[in-house]
Scaffold this motif. Sequence first.
Motif, PDB file in Angstrom:
ATOM      1  N   UNK A  84       0.808  -1.214   0.000  1.00 36.54           N
ATOM      2  CA  UNK A  84       0.000   0.000   0.000  1.00 36.54           C
ATOM      3  C   UNK A  84       0.846   1.270   0.000  1.00 36.54           C
ATOM      4  N   UNK A  85       2.148   1.125   0.169  1.00 37.69           N
ATOM      5  CA  UNK A  85       3.043   2.280   0.185  1.00 37.69           C
ATOM      6  C   UNK A  85       3.983   2.234  -1.017  1.00 37.69           C
ATOM      7  N   UNK A  86       4.562   3.367  -1.340  1.00 41.23           N
ATOM      8  CA  UNK A  86       5.572   3.429  -2.380  1.00 41.23           C
ATOM      9  C   UNK A  86       6.817   2.680  -1.916  1.00 41.23           C
ATOM     10  N   UNK A  87       7.240   1.698  -2.734  1.00 34.49           N
ATOM     11  CA  UNK A  87       8.379   0.868  -2.327  1.00 34.49           C
ATOM     12  C   UNK A  87       9.645   1.688  -2.126  1.00 34.49           C
ATOM     13  N   UNK A  88       9.867   2.655  -3.005  1.00 33.40           N
ATOM     14  CA  UNK A  88      11.084   3.456  -2.891  1.00 33.40           C
ATOM     15  C   UNK A  88      11.104   4.224  -1.573  1.00 33.40           C
ATOM     16  N   UNK A  89       9.949   4.735  -1.160  1.00 27.60           N
ATOM     17  CA  UNK A  89       9.885   5.461   0.112  1.00 27.60           C
ATOM     18  C   UNK A  89      10.119   4.532   1.297  1.00 27.60           C
ATOM     19  N   UNK A  90       9.570   3.314   1.205  1.00 26.79           N
ATOM     20  CA  UNK A  90       9.778   2.339   2.285  1.00 26.79           C
ATOM     21  C   UNK A  90      11.265   2.014   2.414  1.00 26.79           C
ATOM     22  N   UNK A  91      11.922   1.753   1.279  1.00 32.39           N
ATOM     23  CA  UNK A  91      13.337   1.395   1.294  1.00 32.39           C
ATOM     24  C   UNK A  91      14.188   2.531   1.862  1.00 32.39           C
ATOM     25  N   UNK A  92      13.923   3.742   1.379  1.00 29.24           N
ATOM     26  CA  UNK A  92      14.706   4.898   1.827  1.00 29.24           C
ATOM     27  C   UNK A  92      14.462   5.184   3.309  1.00 29.24           C
ATOM     28  N   UNK A  93      13.184   5.214   3.706  1.00 30.16           N
ATOM     29  CA  UNK A  93      12.845   5.583   5.082  1.00 30.16           C
ATOM     30  C   UNK A  93      13.367   4.572   6.102  1.00 30.16           C
ATOM     31  N   UNK A  94      13.261   3.280   5.783  1.00 26.20           N
ATOM     32  CA  UNK A  94      13.715   2.276   6.752  1.00 26.20           C
ATOM     33  C   UNK A  94      15.223   2.368   6.974  1.00 26.20           C
ATOM     34  N   UNK A  95      15.991   2.626   5.921  1.00 32.30           N
ATOM     35  CA  UNK A  95      17.438   2.783   6.102  1.00 32.30           C
ATOM     36  C   UNK A  95      17.768   4.064   6.853  1.00 32.30           C
ATOM     37  N   UNK A  96      17.056   5.136   6.533  1.00 34.72           N
ATOM     38  CA  UNK A  96      17.285   6.409   7.221  1.00 34.72           C
ATOM     39  C   UNK A  96      17.006   6.280   8.719  1.00 34.72           C
ATOM     40  N   UNK A  97      15.884   5.657   9.063  1.00 32.38           N
ATOM     41  CA  UNK A  97      15.516   5.511  10.476  1.00 32.38           C
ATOM     42  C   UNK A  97      16.454   4.555  11.213  1.00 32.38           C
TER      43      UNK A  97
END
Length: 412
Positions: A84-97
Amino acid sequence: MKVTQPKPVTGLVSLWRNGNFLALWLAQVFSQIGDKVYLVLMIALLDQQFAAQESITPLVSGIMVAFTIPAVLFGSLAGVFVDRWRKQRVLLTTNLLRGILVLLIIPGFWFQWQPLVNWVFLLGITFFVSTLTQFFAPAEQAVMPLIVPQEQLLSANSLYTTTMMGSLILGFALGDPLLSMAAQVLPQGRELVVAGAYLLAALLLVRLHPQEQGTATGVHTLAQVGRDLREGWSALRAKPQLGGAVAHLIVLYTVFAALTVLTIQLAEQLLRPSQFGFLLAAAGAGVAVGALLLNVLRAWSYRRLSAVGSLVMGGALAGLAAATHSLPWALIGNLALGMGAALVAIPLQTLLQTETPEEVRGKVFGLQNNAVNIALSLPLAVTGLIATRVGLAETFLGLAGLVILMAIWRGR
């Protein structure tokens, strides 16, 4: 039901020219190194905090449990949200956090709490880092078919798996000297190295631009979560080859988790327990050889490749049962085991990516991630006890029988 056959690939050159794949691949390398060196960092911090204690093994076990629990609890649920979410945002956000969480260790230790409080603090950090990883894993697998043409997926997964094993070996083998060097440069150098790996992965993912379908706004109710999970299971049941692939991968990871424990016992007989990494490195080299071999065998069906790979693994495990007192043969056995594992894992992962509809990929890969994490956890708890009771060679033979049965089932 007919299974898709591997198509001829155009080689690795096309992959290197694919900017999206290059960004994802490099981000995976740094993320994997971050994951492995993170565990080395936790051991180093515990050793520093509890220097007067005779053994930190129970404390390290607690960290391992904190790292494993999110995989069991959230592996399937994460896939629901990934779809349900943009995959690119999930990948970027999880690494950032994850990078930010590791950096929080630095001010957290400024308070000079009691060692036991610091341990609980590290348990919390580990739990949240692992929770974010559960979202990263299905998003990573789901985005691959969106950026790589289908005819190049087998080559892409071969390269991905090879570098993943390389990151595993380098992370565990070089983690301690790397962190020691960092600590000599800066007092907080160790934390900065691990956080830097995650943050660099996030920076690389800024360049990732997959062509994604429109996504829903989110998940609002428990009933909706339940429906989405059932949708993932329905996708596996609707295509038996997908369910069979996941089952085969579960057996593969069960064997590799057991191998980690058995290799330590094997090293006790042939080397020293702390040198078990040499034996695991041979298995990692075998994975690289198997990945290269796939370019020669790409005309074979995925089913045939996985069946042959299982037979190779079965033979290697039987060989290890006879090599418990011979270091050269043990190294050869681990090399063959890794090669067989590559022939199983890479084609099956490619099959899942190509045959799973895009709208349920996150759910399917979330379910796969959940099942694999359980398969990785249970053998760690019971393999040592079984080997102690029935014997090391007999345990290797039992695992050989398991993978040969899977080869027969897959080869039907």
